[in-house]
Design a protein around this motif. Structure first.
Motif, short mmCIF file in Angstrom:
data_model
loop_
_atom_site.label_atom_id
_atom_site.label_comp_id
_atom_site.label_asym_id
_atom_site.label_seq_id
_atom_site.Cartn_x
_atom_site.Cartn_y
_atom_site.Cartn_z
N ALA A 111 -9.27 0.75 -37.97
CA ALA A 111 -8.99 1.39 -36.68
C ALA A 111 -9.27 0.44 -35.52
N THR A 112 -10.34 -0.33 -35.63
CA THR A 112 -10.68 -1.28 -34.57
C THR A 112 -9.61 -2.35 -34.41
N LEU A 113 -9.15 -2.90 -35.52
CA LEU A 113 -8.11 -3.93 -35.45
C LEU A 113 -6.80 -3.36 -34.91
N LEU A 114 -6.41 -2.20 -35.39
CA LEU A 114 -5.12 -1.64 -34.98
C LEU A 114 -5.13 -1.24 -33.51
N LEU A 115 -6.25 -0.67 -33.04
CA LEU A 115 -6.33 -0.31 -31.62
C LEU A 115 -6.31 -1.55 -30.75
#
Length: 265
Positions: A111-115
Motif C-alpha cells: 500500500a505504501t509503494l502504490l500510494l
C-alpha cells in the motif's frame, strides 16, 4: 522550512506517531490531509484546526480507498507525503498466521509503494516536495520475534534509498527515518513485556514526531533515532557476527515472550 506554506498528507494519522505529527504540524500552521482507520480519533484531530485539517477514514490496502485518498490529495494539492501507516505482529515466525503476515506486507509495503507511486506525478510538479517514510530500527537489524515485520521494514528502507537516488535530479526530497521502540497501541502486551525484561529504551510518540519534523527541517536523508540503536545499526552493517552473538544470548528471553501462550495457560 515555512510550515504554513506546506500541504501535507499524513497516513496512519490515527496511530501514535501519526497522531502526534498531526498535532505538531497543525501547531506550525501546515495544511493537512490526514488518513487513518479510527474515525473517532480522526474527528478529534480535525477539531484541532477545522479550517486547515481535512480527515479521511480509509483502508490503504484497498484500491478504492487509495483512489479516494488520491482525489482528496489533488484537491488539497499536497507537496509532502508522510507515510506513517504501519502494522506489527510480535511473535515467533512459525507461529505467525498467514493473515498476519499478509496484513503486514499489504500495508507496510504494498500500500505504501502504490500510494507513493500514484502521488509522485503531483509531487514532481512542485518546486519543492517531500516523501517521508517512517521505518524502524528493525529495518536495519533483523530481530527474533519480528521476522515478518523486519522483512517489511527492510523493504521500506531499500525503497526509500532507491527512490531517493532515482529522484536525485528532481525537486522531490526523500527522507527515511527509523524510530526505535515506541510506546504505541501497535505493541502487544507481550512486546511491552519483552522491552521491560530486556531494559529496552521506549520512546514516547511525541518525541519521535518531533524528531521527524527536525529531520525535515534539516533536510536529512536517512536517520536512526536513539542510542545505542544508532551504534547497533552501524555495527550490524559492519560486523553482523557480533550482533548475532549478542542476540543469541538474549534468545531464551525473546522466545519466552514471543511464543504464543498455550490454550491451557
Amino acid at each position: 522550512m515555512r510550515w504554513s506554506d506546506r500541504r501535507i498528507l499524513i497516513t496512519g494519522a490515527s496511530g501514535g506517531i501519526g497522531r502526534e505529527l498531526v498535532t505538531l504540524l497543525a501547531q506550525r500552521g501546515a495544511r493537512l490531509l490526514i488518513v487513518g482507520r479510527n474515525a473517532s480519533v480522526m474527528k478529534e484531530l480535525t477539531a484541532l484546526e477545522p479550517e486547515r485539517i481535512r480527515a479521511l477514514s480509509a483502508d490503504l490496502t484497498t484500491r478504492e480507498d487509495r483512489r479516494r485518498v488520491l482525489e482528496a490529495a489533488d484537491d488539497v494539492r499536497i507537496d509532502m507525503l508522510i507515510n506513517a501507516a504501519g502494522v506489527n505482529h510480535f511473535g515467533l515466525f512459525d507461529e505467525q498466521s498467514p493473515a498476519a503476515i499478509s496484513s503486514m506486507v499489504d500495508l507496510n509495503v504494498t500500500a505504501t509503494l502504490l500510494l507513493t507511486q500514484a502521488l509522485l506525478p503531483r509531487l514532481l510538479h512542485e518546486n519543492s516536495a517531500w516523501i517521508v517514510n517512517l521505518g524502524s530500527a528493525f529495518g536495519a537489524i533483523g530481530h527474533p520475534g519480528y521476522t515478518a515485520y523486519c522483512t517489511t521494514k527492510f523493504a521500506l528502507r531499500g525503497f526509500s534509498q532507491a527512490l531517493r537516488r532515482e529522484l536525485a535530479d528532481t525537486p522531490v526530497h526523500v527522507l527515511h527515518i527509523s524510530p526505535r521502540a515506541t510506546r504505541t497501541g501497535m505493541n502487544s502486551d507481550r512486546a511491552n513485556a519483552l522491552n521491560t525484561a530486556q531494559g529496552n529504551h521506549v520512546d514516547e510518540p511525541a518525541r519521535v514526531a518531533a524528531s521527524v519534523i527536525r529531520g525535515i527541517e534539516t533536510r536529512a536523508r536517512d536517520r536512526q533515532l536513539g542510542w545505542p540503536e544508532c551504534l547497533l545499526v552501524r555495527l550490524n552493517g559492519i560486523l553482523p557476527g557480533i550482533v548475532d552473538r549478542a542476540l543469541k544470548k538474549r534468545l531464551p528471553t525473546i522466545q519466552q515472550h514471543a511464543r504464543r501462550p498455550s490454550p491451557s495457560s
